[in-house]
Design a protein around this motif. Structure first.
Motif, PDB file in Angstrom:
ATOM      1  N   ILE A 102       0.904  -1.288   0.109  1.00  9.52           N
ATOM      2  CA  ILE A 102      -0.077   0.095   0.169  1.00  9.52           C
ATOM      3  C   ILE A 102       0.910   1.071  -0.083  1.00  9.52           C
ATOM      4  O   ILE A 102       0.543   2.250  -0.772  1.00  9.52           O
ATOM      5  N   LYS A 103       1.885   1.241   0.780  1.00  5.04           N
ATOM      6  CA  LYS A 103       2.663   2.395   1.107  1.00  5.04           C
ATOM      7  C   LYS A 103       3.395   2.748  -0.423  1.00  5.04           C
ATOM      8  O   LYS A 103       3.789   2.034  -1.284  1.00  5.04           O
ATOM      9  N   GLY A 104       2.939   4.228  -0.638  1.00  2.00           N
ATOM     10  CA  GLY A 104       3.561   4.659  -1.910  1.00  2.00           C
ATOM     11  C   GLY A 104       2.712   4.593  -3.013  1.00  2.00           C
ATOM     12  O   GLY A 104       3.183   5.131  -4.275  1.00  2.00           O
ATOM     13  N   LYS A 105       1.783   3.892  -2.957  1.00  2.00           N
ATOM     14  CA  LYS A 105       0.900   3.699  -4.171  1.00  2.00           C
ATOM     15  C   LYS A 105      -0.452   4.791  -4.215  1.00  2.00           C
ATOM     16  O   LYS A 105      -0.585   5.374  -3.287  1.00  2.00           O
ATOM     17  N   ASN A 106      -0.707   4.837  -5.350  1.00  2.00           N
ATOM     18  CA  ASN A 106      -2.021   5.819  -5.596  1.00  2.00           C
ATOM     19  C   ASN A 106      -2.895   4.961  -5.390  1.00  2.00           C
ATOM     20  O   ASN A 106      -3.373   3.960  -6.150  1.00  2.00           O
ATOM     21  N   ALA A 107      -3.936   5.431  -4.253  1.00  6.22           N
ATOM     22  CA  ALA A 107      -5.294   4.883  -4.213  1.00  6.22           C
ATOM     23  C   ALA A 107      -6.244   5.820  -4.497  1.00  6.22           C
ATOM     24  O   ALA A 107      -6.323   6.893  -3.903  1.00  6.22           O
ATOM     25  N   VAL A 108      -7.278   5.292  -5.063  1.00  4.01           N
ATOM     26  CA  VAL A 108      -8.611   5.815  -5.235  1.00  4.01           C
ATOM     27  C   VAL A 108     -10.006   5.175  -4.732  1.00  4.01           C
ATOM     28  O   VAL A 108     -10.104   4.027  -4.743  1.00  4.01           O
ATOM     29  N   VAL A 109     -10.522   5.905  -3.633  1.00 10.85           N
ATOM     30  CA  VAL A 109     -11.804   5.470  -3.028  1.00 10.85           C
ATOM     31  C   VAL A 109     -13.040   6.088  -3.858  1.00 10.85           C
ATOM     32  O   VAL A 109     -13.098   7.194  -3.776  1.00 10.85           O
ATOM     33  N   THR A 140      -9.687   6.987 -11.776  1.00  9.37           N
ATOM     34  CA  THR A 140      -9.222   5.706 -11.403  1.00  9.37           C
ATOM     35  C   THR A 140      -8.252   4.994 -12.626  1.00  9.37           C
ATOM     36  O   THR A 140      -7.508   3.965 -12.264  1.00  9.37           O
ATOM     37  N   ARG A 141      -8.094   5.628 -13.610  1.00  5.45           N
ATOM     38  CA  ARG A 141      -7.103   5.088 -14.644  1.00  5.45           C
ATOM     39  C   ARG A 141      -5.599   5.315 -14.113  1.00  5.45           C
ATOM     40  O   ARG A 141      -4.680   4.921 -14.733  1.00  5.45           O
ATOM     41  N   ASN A 142      -5.501   6.216 -13.115  1.00  2.45           N
ATOM     42  CA  ASN A 142      -4.100   6.544 -12.684  1.00  2.45           C
ATOM     43  C   ASN A 142      -4.166   5.792 -11.226  1.00  2.45           C
ATOM     44  O   ASN A 142      -2.977   5.980 -10.828  1.00  2.45           O
ATOM     45  N   ALA A 143      -4.968   4.876 -10.980  1.00  3.80           N
ATOM     46  CA  ALA A 143      -4.904   4.467  -9.681  1.00  3.80           C
ATOM     47  C   ALA A 143      -4.087   3.083  -9.622  1.00  3.80           C
ATOM     48  O   ALA A 143      -4.554   2.279 -10.326  1.00  3.80           O
ATOM     49  N   ASP A 144      -3.384   2.758  -8.514  1.00  2.24           N
ATOM     50  CA  ASP A 144      -2.732   1.472  -8.287  1.00  2.24           C
ATOM     51  C   ASP A 144      -3.904   0.618  -7.691  1.00  2.24           C
ATOM     52  O   ASP A 144      -3.796  -0.794  -7.743  1.00  2.24           O
ATOM     53  N   ILE A 145      -4.585   1.016  -6.541  1.00  2.00           N
ATOM     54  CA  ILE A 145      -5.823   0.400  -5.820  1.00  2.00           C
ATOM     55  C   ILE A 145      -6.879   1.416  -5.896  1.00  2.00           C
ATOM     56  O   ILE A 145      -6.981   2.459  -5.881  1.00  2.00           O
ATOM     57  N   VAL A 146      -7.918   0.745  -6.393  1.00  2.00           N
ATOM     58  CA  VAL A 146      -9.233   1.084  -6.338  1.00  2.00           C
ATOM     59  C   VAL A 146     -10.248   0.448  -5.582  1.00  2.00           C
ATOM     60  O   VAL A 146     -10.353  -0.655  -5.665  1.00  2.00           O
ATOM     61  N   VAL A 147     -10.820   1.342  -4.521  1.00  2.00           N
ATOM     62  CA  VAL A 147     -11.786   0.609  -3.856  1.00  2.00           C
ATOM     63  C   VAL A 147     -13.318   1.279  -4.169  1.00  2.00           C
ATOM     64  O   VAL A 147     -13.290   2.522  -4.084  1.00  2.00           O
ATOM     65  N   SER A 148     -14.166   0.633  -4.783  1.00  2.00           N
ATOM     66  CA  SER A 148     -15.312   1.077  -5.243  1.00  2.00           C
ATOM     67  C   SER A 148     -16.571   0.692  -4.186  1.00  2.00           C
ATOM     68  O   SER A 148     -16.756  -0.335  -3.950  1.00  2.00           O
ATOM     69  N   ALA A 149     -17.368   1.856  -3.800  1.00  2.00           N
ATOM     70  CA  ALA A 149     -18.539   1.627  -2.801  1.00  2.00           C
ATOM     71  C   ALA A 149     -19.582   2.551  -3.365  1.00  2.00           C
ATOM     72  O   ALA A 149     -19.994   3.330  -2.496  1.00  2.00           O
ATOM     73  N   THR A 150     -20.059   2.318  -4.710  1.00  2.00           N
ATOM     74  CA  THR A 150     -21.144   3.270  -5.098  1.00  2.00           C
ATOM     75  C   THR A 150     -22.562   2.758  -4.829  1.00  2.00           C
ATOM     76  O   THR A 150     -23.416   3.616  -5.130  1.00  2.00           O
ATOM     77  N   GLY A 151     -22.673   1.602  -5.257  1.00  2.00           N
ATOM     78  CA  GLY A 151     -23.799   1.014  -5.127  1.00  2.00           C
ATOM     79  C   GLY A 151     -24.627   0.919  -6.482  1.00  2.00           C
ATOM     80  O   GLY A 151     -25.892   1.080  -6.750  1.00  2.00           O
TER      81      GLY A 151
END
Length: 288
Positions: A158-165, A201-212
């Protein structure tokens, strides 16, 4: 193809560890962790979810109480009930199941729970500790905490990664963002008012999606090698449980991906049980 993050497997192993901890508390200290779930009204989906929690807790040796109250209960009566459990030494975790009837302020109900028994991690004191990355022990929202457990299980850095929620709810989005930030990720939270979610999202290393939203995201939403965590619990036109992510399509881009069902879902209840035992141990350590 992506490697599937097997939430059922991880939850099973986590439950086994929790069961072992419950046995140790009983043998060493004659303590049985206690969890009460207060449910108000007659929402059938809520009752199904609460029954699953109750069965799991009993299976693990946790003293589980389901306290059902009519939709006519007043806000003050509900707060009095919470205070009864706040003062019950046999109860270590208190959860008030959503949704609550109109006329009851959910924020006031959350604040009424003793922060040391706030097994859902929603009390403002515990939320503040999370965002401050406090070094003491405190409960954290179960779904985000379970997601971190999943990432750790597969040694996903996780460290140093680009994350998008995607999503800013107090249940998933905000605490998820804080946990990722605390672990050293450059974290962005986007939501319904974000103009172009793909830009993020296209630049994210980790994507967490919680939109329903059913299959909101396909492979064109992600960069190659992304880690995709799908929190969505949606029903498609055929009544099947599906996520926010088009699993088959997005699997072509991802390095790791969670399925729906069988991904994040099982981890939420397993983490709730884990956290009930943690609250019990912390209480014992503090002589409470």
């Amino acid at each position: 193809m992506a490697k599937i993050i097997d939430g059922k497997k991880i939850a099973k192993e986590l439950n086994e560890k929790t069961s072992d901890e419950v046995k140790k508390l009983l043998v060493k200290d004659n303590i049985v962790p206690g969890l009460v779930v207060i449910i108000v009204g007659d929402d059938e989906a809520s009752y199904r979810y609460v029954r699953n929690k109750h069965r799991t807790a009993q299976k693990l040796g946790i003293n589980s109480i389901v306290d059902s109250q009519p939709a006519t209960i007043s806000e003050n009566e509900l707060i009095d009930l919470i205070n009864k459990y706040n003062n019950d030494d046999q109860i270590n975790g208190i959860l008030v199941q959503d949704p609550l009837p109109s006329g009851i302020d959910e924020k006031k109900i959350t604040k009424a729970i003793d922060p040391k028994k706030d097994v859902d991690g929603f009390h403002p004191l515990n939320v503040g500790k999370l965002f401050l990355d406090d070094s003491t022990n405190y409960p954290v929202a179960c779904t985000p905490k379970g997601i971190i457990t999943m990432l750790d299980y597969y040694n996903i850095d996780i460290k140093g990664k680009n994350a998008v929620v995607i999503g800013r709810s107090a249940i998933v989005g905000k605490p998820m963002g804080a946990l990722l930030l605390n672990r050293g990720a450059s974290t962005t939270i986007i939501h319904r008012y974000t103009k172009d979610i793909y830009e993020y999202t296209r630049n994210a290393d980790i994507v967490v999606s919680a939109t329903g939203q059913v299959h909101l995201l396909g492979q064109d939403a992600f960069k190659k090698g992304a880690v995709i965590i799908d929190v969505g619990q949606n029903r498609d036109e055929n009544g099947h449980l599906v996520g926010d992510v088009d699993f088959e399509d997005a699997s072509n881009q991802a390095s790791y991906i969670t399925p729906v069902p069988g991904g994040v879902g099982p981890m939420t209840i397993a983490t709730l049980m884990q956290q009930t035992v943690e609250l019990t141990k912390w209480s014992k350590e503090n002589g409470e």
